[in-house]
Design a protein around this motif. Structure first.
Motif, PDB file in Angstrom:
ATOM      1  N   ARG A  74      60.888  49.245  44.233  1.00  0.00           N
ATOM      2  CA  ARG A  74      61.159  50.062  43.042  1.00  0.00           C
ATOM      3  C   ARG A  74      60.116  49.801  41.960  1.00  0.00           C
ATOM      4  O   ARG A  74      59.660  50.733  41.280  1.00  0.00           O
ATOM      5  CB  ARG A  74      62.555  49.762  42.504  1.00  0.00           C
ATOM      6  CG  ARG A  74      63.683  50.199  43.414  1.00  0.00           C
ATOM      7  CD  ARG A  74      65.031  50.089  42.706  1.00  0.00           C
ATOM      8  NE  ARG A  74      66.143  50.267  43.624  1.00  0.00           N
ATOM      9  CZ  ARG A  74      67.417  50.305  43.257  1.00  0.00           C
ATOM     10  NH1 ARG A  74      67.736  50.177  41.967  1.00  0.00           N
ATOM     11  NH2 ARG A  74      68.379  50.456  44.153  1.00  0.00           N
ATOM     12  N   ALA A  75      59.746  48.533  41.805  1.00  0.00           N
ATOM     13  CA  ALA A  75      58.755  48.193  40.780  1.00  0.00           C
ATOM     14  C   ALA A  75      57.408  48.826  41.093  1.00  0.00           C
ATOM     15  O   ALA A  75      56.740  49.367  40.195  1.00  0.00           O
ATOM     16  CB  ALA A  75      58.619  46.675  40.670  1.00  0.00           C
ATOM     17  N   PHE A  76      56.988  48.775  42.353  1.00  0.00           N
ATOM     18  CA  PHE A  76      55.688  49.332  42.723  1.00  0.00           C
ATOM     19  C   PHE A  76      55.627  50.827  42.430  1.00  0.00           C
ATOM     20  O   PHE A  76      54.582  51.344  42.030  1.00  0.00           O
ATOM     21  CB  PHE A  76      55.406  49.084  44.207  1.00  0.00           C
ATOM     22  CG  PHE A  76      55.228  47.629  44.571  1.00  0.00           C
ATOM     23  CD1 PHE A  76      54.997  46.677  43.591  1.00  0.00           C
ATOM     24  CD2 PHE A  76      55.314  47.217  45.895  1.00  0.00           C
ATOM     25  CE1 PHE A  76      54.849  45.335  43.919  1.00  0.00           C
ATOM     26  CE2 PHE A  76      55.163  45.882  46.232  1.00  0.00           C
ATOM     27  CZ  PHE A  76      54.930  44.937  45.242  1.00  0.00           C
ATOM     28  N   ARG A  77      56.757  51.510  42.635  1.00  0.00           N
ATOM     29  CA  ARG A  77      56.776  52.951  42.365  1.00  0.00           C
ATOM     30  C   ARG A  77      56.645  53.259  40.876  1.00  0.00           C
ATOM     31  O   ARG A  77      56.264  54.373  40.502  1.00  0.00           O
ATOM     32  CB  ARG A  77      58.065  53.568  42.917  1.00  0.00           C
ATOM     33  CG  ARG A  77      58.145  53.607  44.431  1.00  0.00           C
ATOM     34  CD  ARG A  77      59.246  54.538  44.905  1.00  0.00           C
ATOM     35  NE  ARG A  77      60.569  54.036  44.610  1.00  0.00           N
ATOM     36  CZ  ARG A  77      61.314  53.320  45.457  1.00  0.00           C
ATOM     37  NH1 ARG A  77      60.840  53.019  46.658  1.00  0.00           N
ATOM     38  NH2 ARG A  77      62.523  52.912  45.112  1.00  0.00           N
ATOM     39  N   SER A  78      56.975  52.264  40.034  1.00  0.00           N
ATOM     40  CA  SER A  78      56.970  52.496  38.587  1.00  0.00           C
ATOM     41  C   SER A  78      55.823  51.799  37.862  1.00  0.00           C
ATOM     42  O   SER A  78      55.684  51.961  36.646  1.00  0.00           O
ATOM     43  CB  SER A  78      58.301  52.013  37.984  1.00  0.00           C
ATOM     44  OG  SER A  78      59.400  52.660  38.584  1.00  0.00           O
ATOM     45  N   LEU A  79      55.021  51.024  38.579  1.00  0.00           N
ATOM     46  CA  LEU A  79      53.980  50.230  37.913  1.00  0.00           C
ATOM     47  C   LEU A  79      52.985  51.093  37.144  1.00  0.00           C
ATOM     48  O   LEU A  79      52.511  50.694  36.077  1.00  0.00           O
ATOM     49  CB  LEU A  79      53.230  49.382  38.946  1.00  0.00           C
ATOM     50  CG  LEU A  79      53.752  47.962  39.170  1.00  0.00           C
ATOM     51  CD1 LEU A  79      52.966  47.287  40.283  1.00  0.00           C
ATOM     52  CD2 LEU A  79      53.674  47.141  37.889  1.00  0.00           C
ATOM     53  N   ILE A  95      64.806  45.359  36.702  1.00  0.00           N
ATOM     54  CA  ILE A  95      64.899  46.137  37.942  1.00  0.00           C
ATOM     55  C   ILE A  95      65.738  45.383  38.965  1.00  0.00           C
ATOM     56  O   ILE A  95      66.603  45.965  39.637  1.00  0.00           O
ATOM     57  CB  ILE A  95      63.494  46.431  38.495  1.00  0.00           C
ATOM     58  CG1 ILE A  95      62.723  47.331  37.533  1.00  0.00           C
ATOM     59  CG2 ILE A  95      63.580  47.079  39.882  1.00  0.00           C
ATOM     60  CD1 ILE A  95      61.271  47.560  37.926  1.00  0.00           C
ATOM     61  N   ALA A  96      65.505  44.074  39.089  1.00  0.00           N
ATOM     62  CA  ALA A  96      66.262  43.262  40.045  1.00  0.00           C
ATOM     63  C   ALA A  96      67.753  43.302  39.731  1.00  0.00           C
ATOM     64  O   ALA A  96      68.588  43.387  40.644  1.00  0.00           O
ATOM     65  CB  ALA A  96      65.757  41.822  40.027  1.00  0.00           C
ATOM     66  N   ARG A  97      68.093  43.257  38.466  1.00  0.00           N
ATOM     67  CA  ARG A  97      69.514  43.298  38.091  1.00  0.00           C
ATOM     68  C   ARG A  97      70.139  44.624  38.501  1.00  0.00           C
ATOM     69  O   ARG A  97      71.274  44.657  38.994  1.00  0.00           O
ATOM     70  CB  ARG A  97      69.671  43.075  36.587  1.00  0.00           C
ATOM     71  CG  ARG A  97      71.120  43.030  36.130  1.00  0.00           C
ATOM     72  CD  ARG A  97      71.224  42.632  34.666  1.00  0.00           C
ATOM     73  NE  ARG A  97      72.614  42.571  34.243  1.00  0.00           N
ATOM     74  CZ  ARG A  97      73.276  43.597  33.721  1.00  0.00           C
ATOM     75  NH1 ARG A  97      72.671  44.764  33.559  1.00  0.00           N
ATOM     76  NH2 ARG A  97      74.536  43.463  33.358  1.00  0.00           N
ATOM     77  N   ARG A  98      69.421  45.729  38.329  1.00  0.00           N
ATOM     78  CA  ARG A  98      69.956  47.030  38.739  1.00  0.00           C
ATOM     79  C   ARG A  98      70.089  47.115  40.259  1.00  0.00           C
ATOM     80  O   ARG A  98      71.054  47.693  40.776  1.00  0.00           O
ATOM     81  CB  ARG A  98      69.065  48.153  38.203  1.00  0.00           C
ATOM     82  CG  ARG A  98      69.128  48.300  36.687  1.00  0.00           C
ATOM     83  CD  ARG A  98      68.520  49.607  36.226  1.00  0.00           C
ATOM     84  NE  ARG A  98      67.086  49.680  36.459  1.00  0.00           N
ATOM     85  CZ  ARG A  98      66.167  49.234  35.610  1.00  0.00           C
ATOM     86  NH1 ARG A  98      66.539  48.646  34.475  1.00  0.00           N
ATOM     87  NH2 ARG A  98      64.883  49.364  35.879  1.00  0.00           N
ATOM     88  N   VAL A  99      69.115  46.550  40.976  1.00  0.00           N
ATOM     89  CA  VAL A  99      69.197  46.521  42.442  1.00  0.00           C
ATOM     90  C   VAL A  99      70.448  45.764  42.882  1.00  0.00           C
ATOM     91  O   VAL A  99      71.177  46.205  43.781  1.00  0.00           O
ATOM     92  CB  VAL A  99      67.930  45.875  43.039  1.00  0.00           C
ATOM     93  CG1 VAL A  99      68.127  45.553  44.525  1.00  0.00           C
ATOM     94  CG2 VAL A  99      66.728  46.793  42.869  1.00  0.00           C
TER      95      VAL A  99
END
Length: 212
Positions: A74-79, A95-99
């Motif tokens: 998810r992070a890579f898609r938003s970097l 992001i990790a918390r939402r995952v």
């Protein structure tokens, strides 16, 4: 170790030869968003331990590897759109918390459909198998904290995030984080009083940390 500006204006990425600063990690995230594969590798290397630990506690120990991988996907898609309004580590932990929240909701749906939460059963079996060591007992106590209190406690007391950083990750005021941590400590002390797996010195340390 630090990141300095290259002639092109982009940060020059150097080897990860010691503990990176928050500014280093943020610079790597920005460079990675601009297509720098080496910066991407350094960004992952600098943050993966904290991401895994957060996923282990907020999601489940058995699923931590998969949750960590999903966090980075998810992070890579938003970097490319990362604006550095907060540190890259804080952004990534959000992001990790939402995952993890998605994982917990999915696991609850599975339980309702199948009347058996096999993922949770595996997690508890993995945590509590064999001798009831101090580590396993303490982890089990933290696992049973109310989710919001657990998130605040793990972020600040185990990952070393500041109250302000935890507030940003949890999307709540700093005062709420302070309250959740205080309640989490009270919950842990109450649980320690009835948990026979912990030795007396460990119980005393937990009680003293709550009164400090």
């Amino acid at each position: 170790m630090s990141s300095t500006s290259a002639p092109s204006g982009r940060p020059r990425v150097t080897a990860l030869d010691n503990q990176p600063t928050a500014e280093d990690v943020t610079a790597w995230a920005i460079a990675a968003g601009n297509g720098d594969d080496h910066a991407m590798a350094l960004f992952v290397r600098a943050t993966q331990t904290d991401v895994w630990r957060l996923c282990s506690y907020l999601g489940s120990h058995g699923a931590a590897d998969d949750l960590t991988q999903e966090t980075y996907l998810r992070a890579f898609r938003s970097l490319s759109s990362f604006a550095a309004r907060s540190s890259a580590t804080t952004w990534l932990l959000s992001i990790a918390r939402r995952v993890c929240a998605d994982h917990v909701r999915s696991r609850r749906r599975t339980w309702r459909l199948n009347h058996h939460d096999s993922a949770n059963g595996l997690d508890r079996a993995d945590t509590l198998s064999g001798d009831f060591t101090t580590y396993a007992a303490l982890r089990d106590l933290v696992d049973h904290l109310e989710p919001d209190r657990k998130a605040a406690f793990v972020l600040t007391q185990m990952l070393g995030a500041s109250y302000a950083e935890a507030a940003e990750v949890c999307r709540c005021p700093v005062g709420t984080i302070r309250s959740r941590i205080a309640r989490a400590r009270e919950d842990l002390v109450a649980a320690v009083d009835v948990d026979t797996r912990l030795d007396i010195p460990t119980r005393r340390r937990i009680r003293s940390s709550n009164s400090a």
